[in-house]
Design an enzyme around this catalytic site. Structure first.
Site, PDB file in Angstrom:
ATOM      1  N   PHE A  18     -16.414  -4.093   1.693  1.00  0.00           N
ATOM      2  CA  PHE A  18     -15.116  -4.721   1.451  1.00  0.00           C
ATOM      3  C   PHE A  18     -14.068  -3.665   1.162  1.00  0.00           C
ATOM      4  CE2 PHE A  18     -16.643  -9.063   0.659  1.00  0.00           C
ATOM      5  CZ  PHE A  18     -17.963  -8.859   0.260  1.00  0.00           C
ATOM      6  N   ASP A  19     -12.889  -3.882   1.671  1.00  0.00           N
ATOM      7  CA  ASP A  19     -11.719  -3.167   1.189  1.00  0.00           C
ATOM      8  C   ASP A  19     -11.361  -3.793  -0.159  1.00  0.00           C
ATOM      9  OD1 ASP A  19      -8.241  -3.426   2.063  1.00  0.00           O
ATOM     10  OD2 ASP A  19      -9.269  -1.840   0.942  1.00  0.00           O
ATOM     11  N   GLY A  20     -10.564  -3.126  -0.951  1.00  0.00           N
ATOM     12  CA  GLY A  20     -10.226  -3.633  -2.274  1.00  0.00           C
ATOM     13  C   GLY A  20      -8.978  -4.485  -2.287  1.00  0.00           C
ATOM     14  N   LYS A  58      -5.174   2.305  -1.468  1.00  0.00           N
ATOM     15  CA  LYS A  58      -6.172   1.235  -1.595  1.00  0.00           C
ATOM     16  C   LYS A  58      -6.955   1.450  -2.876  1.00  0.00           C
ATOM     17  CE  LYS A  58      -5.659  -1.477   1.779  1.00  0.00           C
ATOM     18  NZ  LYS A  58      -5.992  -2.825   1.982  1.00  0.00           N
TER      19      LYS A  58
END
Lengths: 349, 248
Positions: free
Chosen positions: A189-191, A349
């Site tokens: 997952f990206d944050g 990010k």
């Protein structure tokens, strides 16, 4: 009358060769993942026919080739990994309904139905539930099935699902697909704007990188608001705990990754503290401090990667990772210049 | 939505060939109204495609209640008032109505009354129960729903005559559906299989196809509760094990 119906029901089950209850998990307990036909299977050729020649020719072609199974699409290895986890969960908890439940959710007409069923049989997938909506919106059915995650090639439907509070992402086919594990499910997952809300990204966009760092440091102990995929991470965590309960923490068949442009030295702290405040664990957190995500993902080899920025999705796909776009938050306001954020480096990010 | 102020029971019945006599069923007007509108819309579109079309729905209203029969002229004028296309009105006694259905070669009997539908079904008339939610069904598209679990177990049909009736109905319904393309059809055929997995659904699709019916939408529930799906589909009527109807 009621008893008669019950008798009929039992007869039905016997006649239909009804499978074990555990193979049809009930909605409340299962983690339901809905996939569209175009991400589960490769239907590029058919899609082209539909776009160039129209619906009637498309249907005719599908029916004519009914006995020919489709080849796997980008979601295929993800679904196989879900099934591998189910097999291991069943070994440990034979009575439990807490499993992955994969539903085929397609806009296709049921004319294509037999070809899809034949394909599922051919590839020995365990998909028993499906909705072929014949052109109607799938959103109501997603809700009816308590869907925990919806994957589609159609960004419009994904947006609709997100608006209804359903975790969803648009899946793209990478040019080449790196080999992934058949026994351990890996989800990356990206944050920001995926697990977390886009609040910090907004600050970066409005005020720049320095302001972003300042803000994150100042608010380190204030948990970020949740993003569209937080619930899915939570669902994965629940299943992971079942393995931990049987002593399988080190080699858990489910592994999660945070792959963020935040940096470990500064803005990353707030991300980790937020997860902790939610009672969620992530197995590996990779703080790239703005470096491109592709190479890191190539090392991790997740079955699926979620990001809200097309720039990162494309970068990941170029290197063979099955990447999905979560069309949520401030990053979706595209500038007229074309590909978002290529001019800003590093991306926060 | 028009609701007739008096609680008359109005029967309606769908036939496929004009000129054939049909038996009738009794409904409350409110419940059946969107169904009649949807049937009319299909006819309208069929005639637009081919002004000489003979495969049309023919709706007959039957009333069995003597009290209501006394107000027969009101029934007739109401249907006219609401622009309902009814070709025939039939008045019959409660004991005889099934006989008149049989005598008149009724192809499909629709009722909001479970007992009536059951009686007709047992005598070999293909029957379907109108959903109590039919009143809120959209009139733009006629949705016919097949419950797949019933299709693949023909041994539970009440009589051979009823099975034959079902087959004829299916063939004609399929024929009618073929008059329209995949998009923008005023008629949609929906299949739901409740208990079995994908093989059951596949078998039902094949069975329907062998009877000339191509299905538009298919839902394989594999044990999931069907109420949420049905409330989304909102079919006008459901064809199940000869009785039709939706379980509570």
């Amino acid at each position: 009358m009621k008893i008669q119906k019950q008798m009929q029901q039992l007869q039905l089950q016997a006649l239909a060769g009804h499978r074990e209850l555990s193979q049809f998990p009930s909605q409340e307990n299962a983690v339901t993942i809905a996939v569209s036909s175009r991400v589960l299977f490769n239907m590029e050729k058919e899609q082209q026919i539909y776009e160039q020649q129209g619906m009637e020719d498309y249907i005719k072609y599908q029916v004519e080739h009914e006995a020919e199974p489709f080849s796997p699409g980008p979601a295929f290895s993800f679904v196989k990994a879900l099934e591998a986890v189910n097999t291991q969960l069943r070994e440990l908890y034979p009575e439990s309904e807490e499993l992955f439940d994969v539903v085929l959710m397609t806009n296709n007409h049921a004319y294509v139905g037999l070809r899809l069923i034949n394909t599922i049989n051919h590839h020995k997938l365990f998909i028993e539930r499906f909705c072929m909506t014949g052109g109607n919106s799938p959103i109501g059915y997603l809700k009816a099935y308590h869907t925990n995650l919806y994957l589609s090639a159609d960004s419009g439907k994904v947006r609709e699902a997100l608006e209804e509070g359903i975790a969803a992402a648009t899946m793209f086919t990478p040019e080449k697909m790196t080999e992934v594990s058949e026994t351990q499910l890996r989800v990356a997952f990206d944050g920001d704007a995926v697990l977390f809300s886009d609040e910090s990204e907004r600050i970066y966009k409005a005020h720049g990188l320095d302001k972003f760092f300042e803000h994150e440091k100042a608010h380190e102990n204030k948990p970020l608001d949740h993003g569209p995929l937080k619930g899915f991470l939570e669902a994965l965590g629940k299943l992971q705990k079942k393995f931990y309960g049987k002593g399988q923490r080190m080699d858990c068949p489910i592994r999660t990754y945070l792959v963020t442009a935040r940096s470990a030295a500064s803005s990353g702290t707030r991300a980790l503290k937020t997860l902790r405040s939610w009672g969620l664990e992530i197995d590996e957190a990779l703080f790239l401090a703005g470096a491109p995500k592709g190479p890191m993902l190539e090392k991790i080899r997740p079955h699926i990667f979620f990001d809200d920025q097309m720039f990162h999705v494309e970068g990941a796909a170029e290197m063979g990772t099955v990447a999905c776009h979560v069309p949520y938050g401030i990053a979706q306001r595209v500038t007229k210049k074309g590909i978002m954020d290529k001019e800003f480096s590093p991306a926060p990010k | 939505m028009l609701i007739v102020p008096w609680s008359l029971q109005v029967t309606s019945r769908a036939v496929f060939e004009p000129g054939a006599d049909d038996g009738d069923e009794v409904y409350k007007v409110g419940t059946a109204f969107p169904l009649l509108q949807a049937l009319q819309r299909v006819n309208k579109r069929l005639l637009e495609e081919n002004p000489d079309e003979s495969l049309l729905f023919d709706v007959v209203l039957i009333t069995t209640n003597t009290q209501q029969q006394q107000r027969s002229s009101s029934i007739i004028s109401s249907t006219r008032h609401y622009g309902l296309d009814v070709s025939r009105f039939c008045f019959s006694s409660e004991e005889d109505f099934v006989e008149s259905l049989l005598k008149n070669n009724v192809q499909l009997f629709l009722s909001a009354d479970r007992n009536e539908a059951s009686q007709a079904s047992q005598k070999g008339v293909l029957s379907a129960l109108l959903d109590q939610h039919s009143a809120s069904c959209p009139p733009e598209q006629l949705k016919v729903l097949f419950s797949g679990d019933a299709i693949i177990r023909p041994d539970t049909d009440p009589t051979p005559a009823s099975r034959q009736g079902a087959q004829t109905f299916l063939a004609q319904l399929g024929e009618m559906r073929r008059r329209f393309g995949a998009f923008d059809s005023p008629l949609s055929i929906v299949l739901v299989t409740v208990t079995g997995g994908r093989e059951s659904c596949g078998a039902a699709l094949r069975t329907l196809r062998s009877h000339g019916v191509s299905v538009d939408e298919a839902y394989c529930l594999a044990g999931a509760p069907r109420a949420p799906i049905l409330s989304l589909l909102r079919p006008h009527f459901l064809l199940s094990d000869g009785l039709g109807g939706l379980e509570e």
